[in-house]
Scaffold this active site. Structure first.
Site, PDB file in Angstrom:
ATOM      1  N   ASP A 117      14.337   2.571 -24.915  1.00 24.34           N
ATOM      2  CA  ASP A 117      14.277   1.888 -26.223  1.00 24.34           C
ATOM      3  C   ASP A 117      12.862   1.896 -26.776  1.00 24.34           C
ATOM      4  O   ASP A 117      11.907   1.508 -26.104  1.00 24.34           O
ATOM      5  CB  ASP A 117      14.760   0.442 -26.076  1.00 24.34           C
ATOM      6  CG  ASP A 117      16.241   0.378 -25.785  1.00 24.34           C
ATOM      7  OD1 ASP A 117      17.043   0.472 -26.722  1.00 24.34           O
ATOM      8  OD2 ASP A 117      16.599   0.242 -24.594  1.00 24.34           O
ATOM      9  N   ASP A 163      10.387   6.050 -21.149  1.00 26.97           N
ATOM     10  CA  ASP A 163      11.098   4.812 -21.398  1.00 26.97           C
ATOM     11  C   ASP A 163      12.246   5.154 -22.381  1.00 26.97           C
ATOM     12  O   ASP A 163      12.254   6.251 -22.956  1.00 26.97           O
ATOM     13  CB  ASP A 163      10.061   3.864 -22.015  1.00 26.97           C
ATOM     14  CG  ASP A 163      10.654   2.681 -22.692  1.00 26.97           C
ATOM     15  OD1 ASP A 163      11.290   1.883 -22.007  1.00 26.97           O
ATOM     16  OD2 ASP A 163      10.499   2.558 -23.922  1.00 26.97           O
TER      17      ASP A 163
END
Ligand SMILES: O=P(O)(O)OC[C@H]1O[C@H](O[C@H]2O[C@H](CO)[C@@H](O)[C@H](O)[C@H]2O)[C@H](O)[C@@H](O)[C@@H]1O
Length: 267
Positions: free
Chosen positions: A35, A33
């Protein structure tokens, strides 16, 4: 990570063992991922930069044979590309797993474009004169950011969004970290991971993520795969690291072990 530090030294022993094992599969896919995983959470979404340590490990992994790296993010692909500045060998997927290429927006049916435009207009009305609330407009969704709003404003806006446009037909709601996102399509990081796994013929996947939508990816892991949650909170992932710096340390361990194994630097 300080220079000269052994990244393995600070990771949980069980995770180190598992990382060392998965680094030895014939074709490895490392998917992360963005953020909260590669880039620490900051107030302004436009300023979220990946940790240098994470970038170094990702670049190293992506350059290895029989090794692929992907970043599957909630961001628009265009923003993810600009912010992450990762090399083209890294597979970037935006819009929570829906946006594999920039042609995605043109391929959306006209009714989805209209719905997103209506959504955008309505959300502008909802947040008008609400201090600290910002919209992030993406190809198939609009995110309402609440991080910098006073708490009472954040609560009021979240309620207005949930009772208003979130109830419209054809809208998918995702609650993230200080953000409510309304999408005109169904998104799923797990199916994005399945697609990458098949395309890249991966023997095993390592997925690292911190947020709610990452749970869909963790749910699609199987067999020798390894799921690692970043930070606190309930998760389907079997392993956990404390923060993005430890996530970068994990990537560095994967890089080191895999490089040694691939090039037989050690017996
Ligand atoms: O799937 P991800 O790559 O984790 O993206 C999830 C959302 O991340 C961004 O918002 C979050 O990070 C911001 C910067 O640190 C922070 O200000 C915000 O409060 C967080 O929710 C991004 O702006 C969203 O578009 C992504 O969906």
């Amino acid at each position: 990570m300080t220079s000269g530090e052994d990244p393995a030294g600070v990771l949980d022993r069980e995770l180190r063992t598992v990382a060392a094992r998965v680094a030895r599969v014939p074709r490895l896919l490392v998917a992360c991922d963005y953020d909260g995983t590669l880039a620490p959470i900051v107030e302004d979404p436009a300023m979220a930069a990946p940790l240098l340590e994470a970038v170094a490990a990702i670049r190293g992994l992506a350059a290895l044979p029989q090794t692929s790296v992907a970043v599957i993010s909630g961001r628009a692909l265009r923003d993810l590309t600009a912010l992450s500045r990762l090399p083209s060998e890294v597979h970037l997927v935006g819009s929570h797993g829906s946006e594999f290429d920039v042609g995605f927006v043109d391929a959306l049916p006209p009714d989805r474009h209209r719905l997103r435009a209506d959504l955008h207009r309505e959300l502008e009305n909802v947040i008008r004169d609400q201090p600290g609330v910002k919209l992030e407009v993406k190809p198939a969704s609009v995110a309402v950011h609440l991080r910098t709003a006073p708490r009472d404003v954040a609560r009021r806006v979240a309620t207005a969004v949930r009772d208003g446009p979130a109830t419209w037909d054809g809208i998918q709601v995702t609650n993230g970290k200080e953000v409510v996102e309304l999408s005109v399509i169904t998104t799923h990081k797990g199916t994005a991971l399945d697609t990458l796994r098949a395309q890249l013929s991966a023997s095993a996947v390592v997925f690292v993520g911190d947020d709610v939508t990452d749970e869909n990816a963790f749910a699609h892991l199987r067999g020798p795969d390894v799921g690692v949650k970043v930070g606190p909170g309930e998760t389907l992932a079997r392993y956990r690291v404390a923060d993005p710096l430890d996530a970068a340390r994990l990537l560095a361990v994967l890089l080191q072990t895999r490089r040694e194994w691939l090039f037989a630097e050690h017996p």
